[in-house]
Scaffold this motif. Structure first.
Motif, mmCIF file in Angstrom:
data_model
loop_
_atom_site.group_PDB
_atom_site.id
_atom_site.type_symbol
_atom_site.label_atom_id
_atom_site.label_comp_id
_atom_site.label_asym_id
_atom_site.label_seq_id
_atom_site.Cartn_x
_atom_site.Cartn_y
_atom_site.Cartn_z
ATOM 1 N N LEU A 1 -15.979 -21.419 -38.812
ATOM 2 C CA LEU A 1 -15.960 -20.056 -38.286
ATOM 3 C C LEU A 1 -17.369 -19.502 -38.139
ATOM 4 N N GLU B 1 -15.520 -11.919 -35.795
ATOM 5 C CA GLU B 1 -14.589 -12.854 -36.423
ATOM 6 C C GLU B 1 -13.356 -13.093 -35.565
ATOM 7 N N ASP B 2 -12.805 -12.053 -34.998
ATOM 8 C CA ASP B 2 -11.599 -12.209 -34.182
ATOM 9 C C ASP B 2 -11.869 -13.064 -32.944
ATOM 10 N N LEU C 1 -12.301 -16.702 -33.978
ATOM 11 C CA LEU C 1 -11.012 -17.317 -34.273
ATOM 12 C C LEU C 1 -10.239 -17.627 -33.000
ATOM 13 N N ALA C 2 -10.356 -16.750 -32.008
ATOM 14 C CA ALA C 2 -9.685 -16.993 -30.731
ATOM 15 C C ALA C 2 -10.246 -18.245 -30.058
ATOM 16 N N LEU D 1 -11.666 -20.780 -31.631
ATOM 17 C CA LEU D 1 -11.215 -21.924 -32.430
ATOM 18 C C LEU D 1 -9.761 -22.270 -32.135
ATOM 19 N N GLU D 2 -8.959 -21.259 -31.856
ATOM 20 C CA GLU D 2 -7.565 -21.518 -31.478
ATOM 21 C C GLU D 2 -7.494 -22.301 -30.177
ATOM 22 N N GLN D 3 -8.371 -21.970 -29.232
ATOM 23 C CA GLN D 3 -8.366 -22.661 -27.942
ATOM 24 C C GLN D 3 -8.696 -24.143 -28.081
ATOM 25 N N THR E 1 -8.316 -23.723 -35.574
ATOM 26 C CA THR E 1 -8.089 -22.532 -36.400
ATOM 27 C C THR E 1 -7.810 -22.889 -37.855
ATOM 28 N N ALA F 1 -10.969 -23.250 -40.027
ATOM 29 C CA ALA F 1 -11.982 -22.208 -39.865
ATOM 30 C C ALA F 1 -12.866 -22.020 -41.089
ATOM 31 N N ALA G 1 -16.183 -25.135 -28.971
ATOM 32 C CA ALA G 1 -15.984 -23.700 -29.184
ATOM 33 C C ALA G 1 -17.312 -22.958 -29.128
#
Length: 268
Positions: free
Chosen positions: A96, A122-123, A126-127, A129-131, A135, A138, A156
């Protein structure tokens, strides 16, 4: 319409022409592979586009803006992301935090010790990392990740700048076959979803032929062929260079940006 247009690019080191009058383009959402044997000029050409080298002659245009003469960090801010043959992450930091640092850099922000950078973006991190499917990792340090996962983190980080163009230098080097397949499938998906042009170098022909929309081939600094996988497989110049027919090539006519005749022909 072209996103990246490279025109008449040449680079000499002393009396050696590492890149010799090379022209090509990359369209939004397209994956273009740049291949060739060792010493072909791939890395030189790649590093000129990225701003690490300044060419002897030629032009590199991104969305109508000249990149030649700009510093790599300024080219990055123009919308050019990059991944490296050896993944470039901070091993002691979490997954992260690596992405957050890239986001802080994008926003040109500096933070003191009383307001750590890790508390920001942070948000969005995280988005990203989700892609790339990371996630769940993290809060893990990059140093403990499998190599294929480190490459996903690097992706990322590259996406943090919302790039128009992504440069990938040997993206699957050191990876197992399954990891290669997954990473390039991810690249193709993100390129389509975000309409990102991708220029990548790669030694694995399986990766090139299964992933690239178009392929350009360099040999001794010259662009000798371009086209889809089938065209490249059947090109006499490419076969001579890669499979050792004993033939060489000589200039004939320049290749057009949209894929004309090769500008070399075999000769004995």
């Amino acid at each position: 319409m072209s996103l990246l247009r490279v025109s008449n690019l040449s680079m000499s080191f002393g009396g050696v022409k590492a890149v010799d009058d090379v022209s090509f383009d990359v369209k939004p959402g397209e994956l273009l592979a740049l291949i060739g044997p060792n010493g072909a000029g791939k890395s030189t050409c790649f590093n000129i586009v990225n701003g690490q080298l300044r060419p002897t002659h030629g032009s590199v245009m991104l969305d109508g803006h000249e990149l030649v003469g700009m510093r790599p960090r300024d080219i990055w801010r123009r919308g050019v992301g990059r991944t490296f043959q050896v993944a470039a992450t901070f091993n002691s930091m979490t997954v992260l935090e690596n992405v957050q640092i890239a986001l802080v850099s994008r926003e040109k922000r500096l933070y003191g010790l009383w307001k750590p950078a890790a508390s920001h973006f942070e948000d969005e991190a995280l988005a990203l990392l989700e892609q790339v499917g990371m996630t769940a990792h993290a809060q893990r340090a990059c140093s403990v990740l499998a190599y294929g996962d480190v490459k996903r983190v690097e992706m990322a980080i590259a996406l943090a700048n919302r790039p128009k163009l992504l440069l990938m230098d040997e993206p699957t080097a050191g990876m197992a076959p399954q990891e290669r397949t997954e990473l390039m499938a991810l690249t193709k998906r993100l390129s389509a979803e975000r309409n990102i042009g991708v220029l990548f170098t790669e030694h694995s022909m399986d990766v090139v032929f299964s992933t690239a929309d178009r392929i350009i081939v360099l040999a001794r600094g010259k662009l000798i062929a371009q086209g889809d996988a089938e065209t490249i497989r059947n090109d006499a110049n490419v076969q001579a260079v890669y499979f050792g027919t004993g033939k060489t090539f000589q200039p004939r006519a320049a290749l057009s940006h949209d894929g004309g005749e090769p500008h070399t022909e075999p000769r004995t």
